[in-house]
Each structure stands twice: as structure tokens, then as C-alpha cells.
Design an enzyme around this catalytic site. Sequence first.
Site: not given
Ligand SMILES: NC(=O)c1ccc[n+]([C@@H]2O[C@H](COP(=O)([O-])OP(=O)(O)OC[C@H]3O[C@@H](n4cnc5c(N)ncnc54)[C@H](O)[C@@H]3O)[C@@H](O)[C@H]2O)c1
Length: 304
Positions: A164, A168
Amino acid sequence: MGNFLAGRVVAVTGAGRGIGRAVALAAAAEGAKVIVNDYGVSIGGGEPSSEVAAAVVKEIEAAGGSATAVADDVSTMAGGQRIVDTALARYGRLDGVVCVAGILRERMLFNMSEEEWDPVVATHLKGTFTVFRAAAAVMRRQKSGTLIGFTSGNHQGSVAQANYASAKGGIISLVRSAALGLHKYGVTANAVAPVARTRMSANVPMELKEIGEPEDVAAFVVYLLSERARADGVTGQVYTVAGPKIAVWAQPRELRSVYADEGGWTPERVAEAVPRSVGVDPMPMLAQLEEMARAAAAKERPNV
Ligand SMILES: NC(=O)c1ccc[n+]([C@@H]2O[C@H](COP(=O)([O-])OP(=O)(O)OC[C@H]3O[C@@H](n4cnc5c(N)ncnc54)[C@H](O)[C@@H]3O)[C@@H](O)[C@H]2O)c1
């Protein structure tokens, strides 16, 4: 409804849940027509379902907005292309893409398998490339557009998520490359490192000091997508959004240097000169690890 994005067409990947969903709803509420992409998978990337994207389209329509679902996998070239083609076919243009889709497969590096590495890098890094690639071709012709990638504070390194963290870090370099390569066509590219309560952040074992809601991140992304950010010359940047906090990251640059004398470098001369005049740049994440180990031993809350 606001009008920050009136008349704009925006595609959001991973828009079925969490931060992507909040971005899609906020963009629609500000007047954008939205392509809602989500493969509808579990946190590890399995069991796809088209209902997840369709549900967000219904929410946007119920609020009086316009949206179209694309349930493709962003890690395929065809998936990235379909997102862009659908925007053009349905709405005739594409002003912004926001690549939020992501999965997690956590494992220590020494135990990580190819099945844990490949899909994570494919979803995050290639999944940003497939959409940027297709969108950039359209935006270059249009001579306008905004590309947004999603990174993480973990791009600095991670104990149990080398896959990951690597993806990133790659997204930041991809965003900077897009900012450079498309600058002369009036296209901007930026990255967002969010910290927000979602099913993904619920996976983090330690309690985060600074965290907010997906809606905090969405408000910032709407700004980045708007003419206001373009007028402000925002491109090639990495921003953290964590609840009430918005922070900009430094651009990577050389800190200190030393040059060889006439005779060039030998291992001995390196060993003499480097510790004395170049040294190291201490790693903040390593200091955090040490504090966490200390706090665990002392049965205290870590001060990180
Ligand atoms: N939540 C946090 O605190 C946090 C922290 C750092 C980075 N992020 C990044 O932010 C982004 C969103 O994270 P989140 O927390 O909302 O996650 P989440 O799991 O709630 O949502 C991610 C969505 O991406 C979809 N997805 C996964 N693989 C896919 C694919 N191959 N094609 C299309 N859709 C796909 C999933 O079905 C899901 O609905 C991610 O890139 C994550 O790495 C989040």
C-alpha cells in the site's frame, strides 16, 4: 446546492463508499454531473457488486443531481477507458477525475505474497494511471481539466503495508509527472492524503490523533476541482486533510551535499566525508515507532 462546479463533469472512482462517495455527493451538490465508479468490492478487493455504485447514483438523483454508474475495475485499462468514455457519451465532456478507489492486504514484508502485493499496487497505482491516461488524452484536447490522485501519509513508509505504501508513493510521483507533462495544456494534477472515518480507517490498529469525516475531504476536493484552485495555480501538490486540518507537504529536494576532490570517490573517502558533511535526515515515522514501543512498555498512551 452550491455552484462551485456548475456545468462541470467529474468522474470519481471508488465512489460507492467512504471518501469517494462523499466526494461524488459533494461534487453533485455543487452542480457537477458525476460519473460514479465503484467495483463494489470487499476491503481486500473480492466479491464485486454493481449495486454499490448504483446506490450512490440513486442518492444523487434523489437530491436533484445527475449521475451515471460505471461498475468497472479501475485496475484494467478497459475500466479506466470506460469511465472516461461514459462521461463523454453521457455528458459530452470531462472536467475532473478523482481516483479514490483502493483496497488493503496487510502483511509484514517478510511474509507478503505476490497475491498480496499485485492487487494492491494494481488497484491504487495502476488504477490511478488507467483513469489519468484516458482522461489526460481528453483534457489535452480540451485544454483544461483537473486530475486528482489519492495518496496517504503512509507514503512515508509503513510497518505492515509495504504494498500500500509503495503504491501511495507511486501515486505522488504519477501526480507530479501529470502536473509537469500536462502543464502546457492547462491541466492540473494534485494528490490528497486523507484521514477520515471509513471502513478502511477502521482497520488501523492504533487510535489516530487527527481524524475527521469523509465530508471534510470532499469539501477540499471540490475546491481542487473548481476554477478557484486553477486560478490559484494549484498543481503538483500533496495535501493532507484530517478533520479540521488541511496541510501541504514539502516538495522533495536535496538537503545537503558534498563533492569529491580531484581523485573522485573511494569507499574510504565516502566513509570519511558523508557522515561529516551530508549525514542523514531523521525519519519521523521511525521516531514514532520508537515512541510507540516506549509507551507500550510503560503502559502509557503514545505521544504521536
Ligand atoms: N480513510 C482513511 O483514513 C484513508 C487514509 C489514507 C488514505 N486513504 C485512501 O483514500 C481512499 C478512499 O479510502 P476509504 O477509506 O474511503 O475506503 P473504502 O474502503 O471505504 O472505499 C474504497 C472504495 O473503492 C472501491 N474499489 C476498490 N477496488 C476498486 C477497483 N478495482 N475499481 C473500482 N473501485 C474499487 C471499493 O469498492 C470501495 O467502495 C483510498 O485510496 C485510501 O487508500 C484513506
